[in-house]
Design an enzyme around this catalytic site. Structure first.
Site, PDB file in Angstrom:
ATOM      1  N   GLY A  19       6.518   3.412   6.175  1.00 31.19           N
ATOM      2  CA  GLY A  19       7.040   2.559   7.163  1.00 31.19           C
ATOM      3  C   GLY A  19       5.694   1.882   7.930  1.00 31.19           C
ATOM      4  O   GLY A  19       4.704   1.586   7.191  1.00 31.19           O
TER       5      GLY A  19
ATOM      6  N   SER B 250       0.908   5.976   4.173  1.00 29.22           N
ATOM      7  CA  SER B 250       0.651   4.803   3.630  1.00 29.22           C
ATOM      8  C   SER B 250       1.583   4.008   4.052  1.00 29.22           C
ATOM      9  O   SER B 250       2.893   4.636   4.552  1.00 29.22           O
ATOM     10  CB  SER B 250       0.442   4.921   1.972  1.00 29.22           C
ATOM     11  OG  SER B 250       1.559   5.207   1.404  1.00 29.22           O
ATOM     12  N   LYS B 251       1.840   2.775   3.487  1.00 30.52           N
ATOM     13  CA  LYS B 251       2.715   1.647   3.756  1.00 30.52           C
ATOM     14  C   LYS B 251       4.162   2.163   3.316  1.00 30.52           C
ATOM     15  O   LYS B 251       5.243   1.851   4.053  1.00 30.52           O
ATOM     16  CB  LYS B 251       2.877   0.453   3.160  1.00 30.52           C
ATOM     17  CG  LYS B 251       1.731  -0.624   4.102  1.00 30.52           C
ATOM     18  CD  LYS B 251       1.560  -1.716   3.462  1.00 30.52           C
ATOM     19  CE  LYS B 251       0.479  -2.557   3.815  1.00 30.52           C
ATOM     20  NZ  LYS B 251      -0.214  -3.550   2.908  1.00 30.52           N
ATOM     21  N   ARG B 252       4.358   3.053   2.374  1.00 29.53           N
ATOM     22  CA  ARG B 252       5.457   3.638   1.958  1.00 29.53           C
ATOM     23  C   ARG B 252       6.338   4.349   3.104  1.00 29.53           C
ATOM     24  O   ARG B 252       7.449   4.362   2.914  1.00 29.53           O
ATOM     25  CB  ARG B 252       5.238   4.664   0.693  1.00 29.53           C
ATOM     26  CG  ARG B 252       5.158   4.040  -0.637  1.00 29.53           C
ATOM     27  CD  ARG B 252       5.025   4.907  -1.670  1.00 29.53           C
ATOM     28  NE  ARG B 252       3.918   6.019  -1.275  1.00 29.53           N
ATOM     29  CZ  ARG B 252       4.148   7.310  -0.987  1.00 29.53           C
ATOM     30  NH1 ARG B 252       5.488   7.798  -0.938  1.00 29.53           N
ATOM     31  NH2 ARG B 252       3.206   8.254  -0.839  1.00 29.53           N
TER      32      ARG B 252
END
Ligand code: GLU
Length: 465
Positions: free
Chosen positions: A242, A238-240
């Site tokens: 990067g 996920s966006k966490r």
């Protein structure tokens, strides 16, 4: 003829997981001389946007995943779904359900309270009740009540689900828009898809889709459900973790061939091969070699691959990619605006991992940069002023190539009892503002005699500034 498809929902950008699915479908079609179809599943009216569709097309285009047919848009095929729904109704494989939202919610509540799995209870399945006035019904599939659904997944092996587990799913919503499961089946059928390659978050939908196909008397495509991608920490990517958007990688200075290579290796392998071309991928790609276990996304490995591709990339191409980045960094890269950017790219490309880093590293060729206080204190000591003034004189007449420049530096060092770096370091810092560059003779050669002398004169006049 093998026919595969990629069927994104345009509710966001093209992310790494979607791109990998697309790549596998594309590679399989190309491997077998088949056709690759692009279909936009835009039936989620609230979340679908034209901007997302464009973003997905741009991402596919950048990665070079060319499609042979489409893009088809599901919202342009509504009449076709209605036609098939009518057929299923006529043949007794589907029925209209008039249950209201509140009624269904109350049913779910009761089931939950009783510790049961919430599911539709088939209340309109064989109902002879008179439809309530003013209610737009949904159309539901008459899912078989007994038996089981089995299919052989080309990645996961045999998958079996009991029909008792499946309730009568909605095919058409009250507003006439098909559900995902209905739209996907009709489209895969109409588009003669032979291999449905998709993320394994859909594996639970497949038995439902197979029941629709059976109700239509259609033959089944082959299915290959690709395991998901995890982040380096083992959590779902996920966006966490990067950047997950394909276009973000482009904007961060990655080359599409590096990302394609990386995505191909994410859950698929051909022996120990790590660096391979698109052509090799097409030659080798095989669904049987897809890993059953989830893949782990490793940004460091992607960076490393990008570096390998940069090293061999064409200088003029890299210059073209770096040019807007240099301009954004205040550099004038045009006629008369500093050295040929292709030659600069050629000099720097082995030392950087992304085009962005290439642009950062190239700035001093186009702008006269002030050294840091630290570099000034360390290299531009009073003792080297005279040797540098001497060097300036020698450079004014040196043959302007790497040898000639190096000779001038050597001669200066010898004349002043210094070692080579004792001259080369202050020279580097004065001209580039940096303490680290490729070999200074090659840097100066590209920078040109005129600009080198101009910079030296300016620095010497204000020495040690
Ligand atoms: N629109 C679906 C998705 O984006 C496609 C799934 C499929 O390939 O069947 O998840």
């Amino acid at each position: 003829m093998i026919r595969t498809r990629f069927a994104p929902s345009p509710t966001g950008y093209l992310h790494v997981g979607g791109a990998r699915t697309a790549l596998f479908s594309w590679a399989y079609a190309r491997r077998h001389g088949g056709r690759f179809i692009l279909r936009i599943e835009d039936t989620d009216l609230e979340r679908s946007t034209a901007q997302s569709t464009q973003g997905i097309l741009d991402g596919m285009d950048w990665l070079g995943l060319d499609h042979d047919e489409g893009p088809f848009h599901q919202m342009q095929r509504l009449s076709r779904y209605h036609e098939v729904a009518e057929q299923l109704l006529r043949e007794g494989h589907a029925y209209r359900c008039y249950a209201s939202r509140e009624e269904l919610e109350a049913l779910r509540e009761r089931q939950r309270a009783a510790g049961l799995k919430p599911r539709y209870d088939g209340r309109w399945r064989d109902s002879k009740a008179i439809p309530p006035a003013g209610v737009e019904p949904v159309v539901r599939l008459k899912n078989p009540l007994e038996g089981e659904v089995t299919f052989r997944d080309l990645v996961k092996g045999d998958v079996t689900v009991a029909n008792a587990e499946l309730d009568d799913l909605v095919l058409l919503r009250a507003d006439g828009v098909p559900t995902y499961n209905f739209g996907v089946v009709i489209d895969d059928l109409d588009m003669n898809i032979t291999h449905v390659i998709r993320g394994d978050d859909h594996v639970n939908n497949t038995p439902r889709q197979i029941n629709i196909l059976k109700a239509l008397g259609a033959s089944l495509p082959q299915y290959a459900h690709v395991p998901m991608i995890l982040g380096p920490d083992g959590e779902r990517l996920s966006k966490r973790h990067g950047a997950v958007s394909v276009i973000q990688y482009r904007d961060d200075g990655y080359l599409p061939e590096a990302l394609v290579n990386y995505l191909a290796r994410l859950g698929w392998s051909h022996g120990d091969e790590e660096v391979f071309s698109r052509e090799q991928l097409v030659e080798w790609f095989d669904l049987a070699a897809i890993n059953r276990a989830p893949a782990r996304f490793d940004p460091e490995k992607l960076r490393w691959l990008n570096q390998q591709y940069l090293k061999f990339a064409d200088d003029a191409r890299l210059a073209g990619l770096a040019r807007p980045l240099l301009e954004a960094r205040g550099c004038d890269v045009g006629a008369g605006g500093g050295p040929d950017p292709a030659r600069v790219a050629g000099l720097l490309k082995e030392r950087v991992a992304t085009v962005t880093e290439l642009a950062d590293a190239a700035v001093y060729f186009y702008r006269f940069m002030v050294p840091s206080d630290e570099s000034r204190a360390r290299y531009l000591t009073p003792a080297v002023r005279a040797p540098l003034a001497d060097l300036r004189g020698r450079l004014a007449t040196a043959t302007w190539d790497d040898h000639g420049i190096q000779d001038a530096i050597k001669a200066t060092a010898a004349a002043h009892g210094l070692k080579m770096p004792g001259v080369a370091m202050p020279l580097r810092v004065m001209v580039t503002g940096e303490a680290q560059t490729p070999s200074i003779d090659r840097v100066l050669e590209l920078l040109g005699r005129k600009e080198t002398l101009r910079r030296l004169d300016e620095r010497l006049a204000a020495y040690p500034a």
